[in-house]
Design a protein around this motif. Structure first.
Motif, short mmCIF file in Angstrom:
data_model
loop_
_atom_site.label_atom_id
_atom_site.label_comp_id
_atom_site.label_asym_id
_atom_site.label_seq_id
_atom_site.Cartn_x
_atom_site.Cartn_y
_atom_site.Cartn_z
N TRP A 1 -72.37 -6.62 2.80
CA TRP A 1 -73.03 -7.88 3.15
C TRP A 1 -72.01 -8.94 3.55
O TRP A 1 -72.25 -9.74 4.47
CB TRP A 1 -73.87 -8.36 1.96
N ALA A 2 -70.87 -8.96 2.88
CA ALA A 2 -69.82 -9.93 3.23
C ALA A 2 -69.31 -9.68 4.65
O ALA A 2 -69.05 -10.62 5.41
CB ALA A 2 -68.67 -9.85 2.23
N GLN A 3 -69.15 -8.42 5.04
CA GLN A 3 -68.73 -8.12 6.40
C GLN A 3 -69.78 -8.54 7.41
O GLN A 3 -69.45 -9.00 8.50
CB GLN A 3 -68.43 -6.63 6.53
N THR A 4 -71.06 -8.40 7.05
CA THR A 4 -72.13 -8.83 7.94
C THR A 4 -72.11 -10.34 8.14
O THR A 4 -72.35 -10.84 9.25
CB THR A 4 -73.49 -8.38 7.38
N CYS A 5 -71.82 -11.08 7.06
CA CYS A 5 -71.77 -12.55 7.16
C CYS A 5 -70.54 -13.03 7.90
O CYS A 5 -70.51 -14.20 8.33
CB CYS A 5 -71.81 -13.16 5.76
N GLY A 6 -69.51 -12.22 8.03
CA GLY A 6 -68.31 -12.61 8.73
C GLY A 6 -67.33 -13.42 7.91
O GLY A 6 -66.42 -14.04 8.48
N VAL A 7 -67.47 -13.42 6.59
CA VAL A 7 -66.55 -14.17 5.74
C VAL A 7 -65.34 -13.30 5.42
O VAL A 7 -65.37 -12.08 5.55
CB VAL A 7 -67.24 -14.62 4.43
N LYS A 8 -64.26 -13.96 5.00
CA LYS A 8 -63.02 -13.28 4.64
C LYS A 8 -62.64 -13.51 3.18
O LYS A 8 -61.50 -13.20 2.80
CB LYS A 8 -61.88 -13.75 5.54
N ALA A 9 -63.56 -14.03 2.37
CA ALA A 9 -63.24 -14.32 0.97
C ALA A 9 -64.49 -14.19 0.12
O ALA A 9 -65.60 -14.53 0.56
CB ALA A 9 -62.65 -15.72 0.82
N ILE A 10 -64.30 -13.69 -1.09
CA ILE A 10 -65.34 -13.62 -2.11
C ILE A 10 -64.81 -14.31 -3.35
O ILE A 10 -63.72 -13.99 -3.82
CB ILE A 10 -65.74 -12.16 -2.42
N ALA A 11 -65.57 -15.25 -3.88
CA ALA A 11 -65.15 -16.03 -5.05
C ALA A 11 -65.85 -15.50 -6.29
O ALA A 11 -67.08 -15.33 -6.29
CB ALA A 11 -65.47 -17.51 -4.86
N VAL A 12 -65.09 -15.20 -7.33
CA VAL A 12 -65.62 -14.72 -8.60
C VAL A 12 -64.99 -15.53 -9.73
O VAL A 12 -63.95 -16.18 -9.56
CB VAL A 12 -65.34 -13.21 -8.81
#
Length: 543
Positions: free
Chosen positions: A360-371
């Protein structure tokens, strides 16, 4: 209201430092299995004796004692087997010391909590910052006895640590205790014995750069031929030159097979481990190697395309996509998993949820995930939460460390960075400032979804609190629209919203309806105001 604790700055988590892949040894001949059992049993007995010697030495340890242990093991195996055994012994002893230190911290935290609650009057209510007194004299008396018990355990543990004494069970303490509860474990004595012996076998070898195929002891060629160097007492069983045994099985690594083949072809170090699963009655081969650390990008660079905030929970991951200005876009997503059953099932559930999150992150085009940078090591003690057994089970069942490590490892392959943020007040402030505004008639925003927004905004450096518009002087847009989190360099960030033609409601178009009247009579210069369209003036030709 108590003083809020300071919030740590977010940081980009480092990527994995090693790789481990596993494959099955299929179609083994009976001679192959017999040789593997003999090698594992012989080296396992040597590993047990070496661990006993290392534990007896305690803190009196140096490079000379390590070399002496290796010299004693070399005639009974080989120089490389002896090096692998002594290194594994050192790692096991160091792990036991770290666990001993964590046990001491747990005992000290429990003692502090009990002493505090015993000092309070019976029945005193708890506060948001500290627990209250015990509810009855009976509970107070029981906890005072438990305090003496914990103090005795703490004194014993401290004496062991000062003397360098550790308690290690080769094969696992859980399996050793299962021997006394075979009926509850649904095992026979012979089945338990087979599992116990298999867990105590030793058949692993460290890699060596520059050697043929990266390992001289357990060698796997690029075409999948597996051979191992037999220990000296078993050298007469060799079916290949130089005291080696070649297995009839050919192996193929489905995961990261190309990376493994490149290392083997270049004679770079690869470590191998052969182990037996008694439940499935299958042999496995695990290959592992180190990889250079991935250079960490600046946090501003990975946040240029937005971020996905992720809130970790006991049964799901709540995620929301935020743009580069900190505004939630689209709808929240939930990735569920089931953490019941065996360890293999729990691990598979976590991997499946993280795989869907990364897709899903690749589909959104983002380069970061915050946890969140969670650690429940000091938060799940029995004395701190008392009778809140359900809550203790909840936080104990959350695999925070496994989720963080697996996410960093899997995200490294996709080019997505993992940003760790301080978990303080994310759920509370997210629900306070974002849950209600993001709830509509068609979408019910949960507390976990609002926490995901708070986590993403904290990673971007924005305050969690929403910016509200100032009170207008009149009905026009004189004050502008200042609710978006735009930077000072964004054009039009303080400008008014242009007039957009179209209907005011979903059902009645403009200029229609029962009470519309003759709008042209009310608007003398021309047509109705509702039918006018807004368009930008062209630039003057003189510029």
């Amino acid at each position: 209201m108590g003083e809020l604790r300071s919030i740590a700055a977010p940081f980009v988590a480092s990527g994995p430092s090693g790789v481990a892949v596993r494959t099955r040894l299929k179609h083994l001949a009976s001679d192959d299995e017999e040789v593997l059992r003999l090698v594992g049993g012989h080296l396992g007995s040597l590993a047990s004796k070496d661990l006993k010697t290392r534990c007896r030495d305690g803190l009196v340890h140096s490079g000379e004692t390590w070399a002496a242990r290796k010299r004693e093991l070399t005639p009974l195996s080989s120089s490389r087997w002896a090096g692998a055994i002594t290194k594994a012994t050192h790692d096991r002893w160091a792990l036991a010391r770290r666990c001993q230190s964590a046990h001491l911290q747990n005992l000290e935290a429990g003692i502090r909590t009990i002493e505090h609650r015993l000092s309070l009057p019976v029945g005193q209510k708890e506060t948001r910052r500290a627990p209250g007194g015990y509810r009855s004299r009976r509970e107070w008396h029981a906890k005072s006895r438990r305090l003496r018990l914990l103090q005795d355990r703490l004194a014993t543990a401290r004496a062991d640590r000062e003397a360098g004494l550790v308690h290690v069970v080769r094969g696992g303490k859980l399996l050793a205790r299962t021997r006394h509860h075979l009926e509850a474990a649904q095992l026979t004595e012979s089945a338990w014995r087979r599992g116990w012996e298999a867990e105590r076998w030793f058949c692993q070898a460290d890699g060596e750069s520059g050697k043929r195929y990266g390992n001289e002891t357990i060698r796997v060629s690029p075409d999948g031929v597996v051979s191992l160097k037999l220990p000296a007492p078993l050298a007469h069983l060799a079916n290949a030159p130089h005291g080696r045994w070649v297995l009839a099985s050919r192996v193929v690594f489905a995961h990261r097979g190309g990376e493994w083949a490149d290392r083997v072809a270049a004679n770079r170090a690869v470590a191998y481990r052969i182990h037996y699963d008694t439940g499935r009655e299958r042999w496995y081969l695990t290959a592992s190697w180190q990889r250079p650390p991935t250079p960490t990008l600046p946090i501003a660079a990975v946040l240029a395309h937005g971020v996905i905030g992720v809130d970790m929970n006991a049964d799901h991951l709540a995620a929301w996509h935020l743009d580069s200005h900190g505004n939630p876009t689209g709808s929240p997503r939930r990735f569920s998993y089931d953490l019941t059953g065996t360890a293999q099932h729990r691990d598979a559930q976590v991997r499946h949820a993280l795989t869907r999150l990364l897709h899903w992150a690749q589909t959104c085009g983002v380069k970061a995930i915050a946890v969140e940078d969670l650690d429940f090591g000091t938060e799940k003690t029995r004395e701190k939460h008392g009778r809140r057994k359900r809550f203790r089970q909840l936080i104990s069942g959350m695999p925070t460390g496994k989720l963080r490590a697996r996410l960093a490892s899997m995200a490294d392959r996709t080019g997505i960075a993992v940003i760790a943020v301080d978990p303080a007040y994310t759920s509370k402030w997210g629900a306070q400032h974002w849950q209600k505004p993001l709830t509509s008639t068609v979408r019910k925003t949960t507390r976990h979804d609002a926490a995901a927004v708070a986590i993403g905004r904290r990673a971007q450096g924005h305050p969690i609190r929403r910016r509200t518009a100032p009170p207008p002087q009149h009905r026009s847009d004189a004050v502008g629209h200042r609710t978006v989190q735009a930077g000072p360099d964004v054009p039009g960030r303080e400008g008014t919203r242009p007039r957009i033609p179209g209907p005011r409601t979903r059902s009645v178009p403009p200029g229609r309806g029962a009470n519309v009247g003759n709008q042209n009579a009310q608007h003398r210069p021309g047509r109705s105001a509702e039918r006018e369209t807004w368009r930008q003036d062209s630039l003057p030709l003189s510029l």
